[in-house]
Design an enzyme around this catalytic site. Sequence first.
Site, PDB file in Angstrom:
ATOM      1  N   LYS A  37       0.838  -1.203   0.000  1.00  0.00           N
ATOM      2  CA  LYS A  37       0.000   0.000   0.000  1.00  0.00           C
ATOM      3  C   LYS A  37       0.873   1.254   0.000  1.00  0.00           C
ATOM      4  CE  LYS A  37      -0.193  -0.428   4.999  1.00  0.00           C
ATOM      5  NZ  LYS A  37      -0.906  -1.073   6.097  1.00  0.00           N
ATOM      6  N   TYR A 247      17.953  29.840   6.457  1.00  0.00           N
ATOM      7  CA  TYR A 247      16.951  30.673   7.123  1.00  0.00           C
ATOM      8  C   TYR A 247      17.255  30.808   8.606  1.00  0.00           C
ATOM      9  CZ  TYR A 247      14.039  30.469   2.954  1.00  0.00           C
ATOM     10  OH  TYR A 247      13.559  30.610   1.676  1.00  0.00           O
TER      11      TYR A 247
HETATM   12  C1  LIG Z   1      -0.068  -2.014   6.687  1.00  0.00           C
HETATM   13  C2  LIG Z   1      -0.628  -3.327   7.056  1.00  0.00           C
HETATM   14  C3  LIG Z   1       0.195  -4.438   7.217  1.00  0.00           C
HETATM   15  C4  LIG Z   1       1.708  -4.349   7.227  1.00  0.00           C
HETATM   16  O1  LIG Z   1       2.148  -3.850   8.478  1.00  0.00           O
HETATM   17  P1  LIG Z   1       3.671  -3.581   8.845  1.00  0.00           P
HETATM   18  O2  LIG Z   1       3.620  -3.124  10.245  1.00  0.00           O
HETATM   19  O3  LIG Z   1       4.151  -2.528   7.908  1.00  0.00           O
HETATM   20  O4  LIG Z   1       4.408  -4.857   8.654  1.00  0.00           O
HETATM   21  C5  LIG Z   1      -0.411  -5.665   7.424  1.00  0.00           C
HETATM   22  N1  LIG Z   1      -1.754  -5.771   7.497  1.00  0.00           N
HETATM   23  C6  LIG Z   1      -2.571  -4.710   7.387  1.00  0.00           C
HETATM   24  C7  LIG Z   1      -4.033  -4.892   7.500  1.00  0.00           C
HETATM   25  C8  LIG Z   1      -2.037  -3.453   7.174  1.00  0.00           C
HETATM   26  O5  LIG Z   1      -2.857  -2.392   7.093  1.00  0.00           O
END
Ligand SMILES: *Cc1c(COP(=O)(O)O)cnc(C)c1O
Length: 344
Positions: A37, A247
């Site tokens: 994602k 800055y």
């Molecule tokens: C983002 C996510 C993961 C992965 O989690 P990490 O902590 O990055 O390993 C797994 N399952 C779900 C439902 C997620 O939203």
Amino acid sequence: MSPEPPLRLRIDEAALVHNWRVLDRWSGAARAGAAVKADGYGLGARRVVHALAGAGCEDFFVAHWAEADPLLDLVDPATISVLHGPLTADDAAYAKAHGLRPVINSVQQAQLWLNVGGGLCDLMVDTGINRLGVPMAELNSAVIAALTVDVLMSHLASADEAVPLNGLQVERWKAARGLVPHRRASLANSAGIILGADYHGDLTRPGIALYGGVPCAALSNEIRQVAFPEAAILQVRALRAGDGVGYNATFVADRPLRVGVVSLGYADGYLRCWSDKGIVLAGKARLPVLGRVSMDMIVVDLSAAPQLGEGDWVTADYALPEASARTGLSQYELLTLLGRRFVR
Ligand SMILES: *Cc1c(COP(=O)(O)O)cnc(C)c1O
């Protein structure tokens, strides 16, 4: 075509594949999938999916429908699971049309999916995080019973901590597995994998550790850095004692200094928390960031690398556990905030 921009995100694909194999091994009898994602946590989902599919990964998790789109020609759409599930009838129709696997998070989502004809889907059960997922008490609903569930999943709230909630979530997840027919079960994210076989089921869902994040001490010697922000030196300047930099002149030279202006700034996700604190690397030399981070630039001390000049490239020190400790940003934020100007 415009010329190449002076910053790029170097991805160590071998390290990415290595990390997936490490997590697959830690997953025991379960197989490791991959959370991709947010554009593969900012690294570029197409690149990540291509590399991991080549290594044998067969389950990919995105959050939004639009995140599945660029992956459709890379892998079988049935291997892409969309975590947010269908919010509208259009979402459900899109999933159906492309053969994607929606994650059903509520009775309403189950109904939307059934309305377009249903088919193989995943089911998220809330076992205590109180984020997305069907509450345990609604698992016996007729609408849920009408689903054809591939992965029955839940998500841990505190996998990176030793707290009683972890054990409680495992027990509820096991109970859910007894209530809803399914093909495979899944619970663990990166940190959850390390909690042991009770947490594995058939499929694990690592994200952050694939990309070089270290969510728990057990992984610190095994996970390799994957993402390396690199940027070019735009200009070299000679400072005199008493000259301020950037800055508000938060850095003032106490002696003559040779400094480089580097094309990396907070608009690229190199946030102002790195001001007077960041380090860029040039070979073995460690060059401190002097003064404030600007929108498009930082200034670094070139004393330790006198050979560097305009047009040469440096690499931000971006090892995630250390960068997180230094800035207070989470390892997840450090990756996902890297901006669009990086060539990936
Ligand atoms: C983002 C996510 C993961 C992965 O989690 P990490 O902590 O990055 O390993 C797994 N399952 C779900 C439902 C997620 O939203």
